[in-house]
Each structure stands twice: as C-alpha cells, then as structure tokens.
Design a protein around this motif. Structure first.
Motif, PDB file in Angstrom:
ATOM      1  N   PHE A  73      33.371  17.096 -65.015  1.00 48.37           N
ATOM      2  CA  PHE A  73      34.488  17.926 -65.671  1.00 48.37           C
ATOM      3  C   PHE A  73      34.168  18.897 -66.569  1.00 48.37           C
ATOM      4  N   ALA A  74      32.907  18.602 -67.359  1.00 44.84           N
ATOM      5  CA  ALA A  74      32.482  19.751 -68.381  1.00 44.84           C
ATOM      6  C   ALA A  74      32.239  21.064 -67.362  1.00 44.84           C
ATOM      7  N   ALA A  75      31.877  20.961 -66.225  1.00 49.44           N
ATOM      8  CA  ALA A  75      31.243  22.114 -65.275  1.00 49.44           C
ATOM      9  C   ALA A  75      32.403  22.830 -64.948  1.00 49.44           C
TER      10      ALA A  75
ATOM     11  N   ASN B 112      31.217   2.042 -64.820  1.00 47.69           N
ATOM     12  CA  ASN B 112      30.204   1.610 -65.621  1.00 47.69           C
ATOM     13  C   ASN B 112      29.538   3.197 -66.403  1.00 47.69           C
ATOM     14  N   GLU B 113      28.792   2.800 -67.609  1.00 45.47           N
ATOM     15  CA  GLU B 113      28.280   4.090 -68.406  1.00 45.47           C
ATOM     16  C   GLU B 113      27.883   5.129 -67.689  1.00 45.47           C
ATOM     17  N   ASN B 114      26.945   4.910 -66.610  1.00 43.72           N
ATOM     18  CA  ASN B 114      26.571   6.176 -65.440  1.00 43.72           C
ATOM     19  C   ASN B 114      27.458   6.865 -64.836  1.00 43.72           C
ATOM     20  N   ASP B 115      28.662   6.122 -64.382  1.00 40.35           N
ATOM     21  CA  ASP B 115      29.824   6.613 -63.902  1.00 40.35           C
ATOM     22  C   ASP B 115      30.621   7.642 -64.748  1.00 40.35           C
ATOM     23  N   VAL B 116      30.479   6.989 -66.060  1.00 33.52           N
ATOM     24  CA  VAL B 116      31.224   8.003 -67.040  1.00 33.52           C
ATOM     25  C   VAL B 116      30.706   9.326 -67.400  1.00 33.52           C
ATOM     26  N   LYS B 117      29.247   8.855 -67.505  1.00 32.79           N
ATOM     27  CA  LYS B 117      28.481  10.291 -67.468  1.00 32.79           C
ATOM     28  C   LYS B 117      28.596  11.282 -66.504  1.00 32.79           C
TER      29      LYS B 117
END
Length: 349
Positions: free
Chosen positions: A285-287, A274-279
């Motif tokens: 990934f950005a880290a 869901n959206e929270n998982d994507v966040k």
C-alpha cells in the motif's frame, strides 16, 4: 488431458469409486439419512469451491425472510472453533466463519445464523433454542448425506461445468458427475451476460446425462455494486486489491476494468490474515504513489479483515456482489420456491 492430470487419473478413479460406494450406502438405506421437523433447503455443489454459494444463499434470504421465520446453517468453514454456535452481535469470523458472519451482518433481525459441522445435531440444537424457526437454508450440504434436505439446489459453474470436469485429484469434483441426480433444481452460475438461447441449450445438453430430467435448469450471473466502507470514507480509484477467495479472477477483472489497480495481493480461500500478511499489505500500500488511495477487497474478506490489527480500517473498502437470473427467469424461480414452501405439510396452517 494434461500430463499431471493423466498421472493423477488412477487416483481419480479410486476416489470416484469410494464416493460411489458411499452414495450407494445412503441411497439404499444401509447408512441412515435423517430429516428434521423443519423445512430445509440446501444450496450446494459437487465442485470444490468457487461456484457462488454465498450470493445465492443471500438471494434466497431476501426472497424468504419476509414470508417465513428463517435460519441459515453453515459448517463455518475456516473457523477456529468446533460444534454448534449461533451468531450474535459479538460474533467474529474466527468463531463462526466469514460467510455466516456476512449473513448475520447483512440480515440481522430477519435471520437466525448458525454454524455446526454435524448438521443433524446442529439442526436439533437450533430447533431447541429457536423453536419458531420454519425454514432453514443449508449452506454447502450437498455431500452431507446423513441429512436429507427437503429441497436440493445444485450450483454448477458455467466456466467449469461438471460434464467437462473429473473427480479429485485430476479434477475438482467432490464426487462423480451423476451425483447431480440428487438435485431438485440446477443453477448454472457465473454465466456471461450475453449468453443466448443456443448457449443455454448447449449447457443443458451437456448436463442432461447427469441430472434428473425433471429438474429445472436456471442460469445466473453476478453484478457488483459500488465500493463501500464501514468508515463512511469516500472511495478513490487508486487501489491495492486484496482477496482471499476460491476464484479471484472475476473480482480482479472487474476491478481492473473500473478502477486503477496497482497490485493484487492474492491469499488462499478463507485465509485468516497474520502479522506477516499485514506487513506485506502495508508495504504494498505504501508503494502506491498517490495522495488518494485505498484498499479494495471482497465482502467475504472484509468479514475477516474487520478484526485484523495493523490495517487502517478507514482505507478499507469492499465490493458487494449480488446474483441475478438471466432471461428474466428470476420470477419463475421465485414462484417455484414459494410454491414448494407454501404446499409443504410443515408450513400449512
């Protein structure tokens, strides 16, 4: 036995009794079992999740699709639909489930892929719509007693064999151990590559009290292929690991041995993102402080991630997996299956 399992054990006894009564009613004919006018081969287990049904079904697809008009029938676990459905090019995991979608994507053109929780009804609809079908592979129908398969293949996890396990909730068995007697063939899965003859005999001795003595026992293991991407991008070793499968430990272990794993995000089996998982995925990934990085997941998870918005698909890779037989017994297994089918009355010319 751990304290929690000890506390739960009275409920395990009750659950085992209920499954015994149910099996008795089917075994004695009080409850009806049905066969259909097509050859059916079931690949199932008596353990909750994680025995490797999908790669073993794929092994059979590779073996049989050039010999017979082949179909698969799954429940479509985790899908958001009900009833009988047949996969096509528009199918998504939310409609038919991730494993059936994986079958369709890999073997389209050589295989009919269907889902239906009521297996007898689904088989009849499959035959009505695709009467050329000769053999149907049933995915996870060992406890679906209303249907009587022509051949029952039971998978047993080497790392948690049924003779060391208990029925739910103290253990992970769907029924008591002697339910394995319904199996015509037993495959011990996830075996160590160096399992010797002594180790195989120890497993067979543990199983012999619960299986039909005439049922052959085979041993298999898994092999991972190189990471693949549908975007055609080149894989890089700095990875965010992502999985939503029953037992992610072997996947994680292999990835850590071969790649630079920065983090492993673990979700539940058949999890729809869901959206929270994507966040969470994008934040993790950005880290990762690397100019060349990617997200590595399992093939089954890839089926669900295809339709998820907000994840860069160019950075998404999956790790294919195949099963193989130990001790060069694959030919013996293949011969056994083909001999059974070639002698079956429904397939005789």
């Amino acid at each position: 036995m751990k304290l929690l399992n000890f506390i739960l054990f009275p409920f395990t006894i009750l659950y085992g009794l209920i499954t015994d009564v149910r099996n008795f009613l089917y075994n004695t004919g009080i409850y009806e079992t049905t066969s259909v006018e097509r050859v059916t081969i079931n690949v199932g287990n008596i353990t909750v999740g994680g025995t490797g049904k999908t790669p073993h079904v794929e092994y059979l697809i590779r073996l049989l699709s050039s010999h017979f008009q082949l179909a698969t029938l799954s429940r479509g676990y985790g899908r958001k639909t009900k009833g009988f459905l047949m996969a096509d090019d528009k199918a998504v995991a939310e409609e038919i489930g991730d494993e059936p979608l994986q079958f369709y994507r890999k073997f389209r053109g050589n295989l009919i892929v269907t889902v239906g929780e009521k297996r007898v009804e689904a088989l009849r609809k499959l035959i009505a719509q695709k009467p050329e079908t000769e053999v149907v592979l049933l995915d996870d129908a060992f406890q679906h007693r209303p249907l009587k398969p022509d051949l029952n293949i039971l998978l047993v996890d080497f790392n948690r064999p049924i003779y060391k396990d208990y029925p739910f909730p103290a253990g992970r068995l769907r029924e008591k151990r002697h339910g394995a007697k319904r199996a015509d063939i037993i495959i011990v899965t996830k075996c160590p590559l160096k399992l010797d003859s002594k180790g195989r005999e120890e497993v067979k001795n543990g199983l012999k009290f619960y299986i039909n003595p005439e049922s052959p026992v085979f041993f298999t293991s898994f092999a991972y292929d190189s990471p693949k991407s549908e975007s055609g991008k080149i894989f890089t070793d700095d990875v965010l690991l992502l999985s939503g499968i029953a037992n992610p430990e072997p996947f994680e272990q292999y990835a850590k041995e071969h790649f630079n794993v920065h983090e492993h995000l673990i979700f539940g089996d058949h999890h729809f993102f869901n959206e929270n998982d994507v966040k969470q995925i994008n934040t993790s990934f950005a880290a990762i402080k690397s100019a060349q990085k990617c997200i590595l997941t399992t093939e089954k998870d890839m089926m669900r991630l295809k339709s998820v918005n907000g994840i860069d698909k160019d950075l998404l890779f999956f790790l294919p997996i195949k099963t193989f037989f130990l001790n060069e017994e694959g030919e013996k297994f293949d011969e056994l299956i083909l001999k059974f089918l070639n002698k079956h009355p429904l397939l005789k010319v």
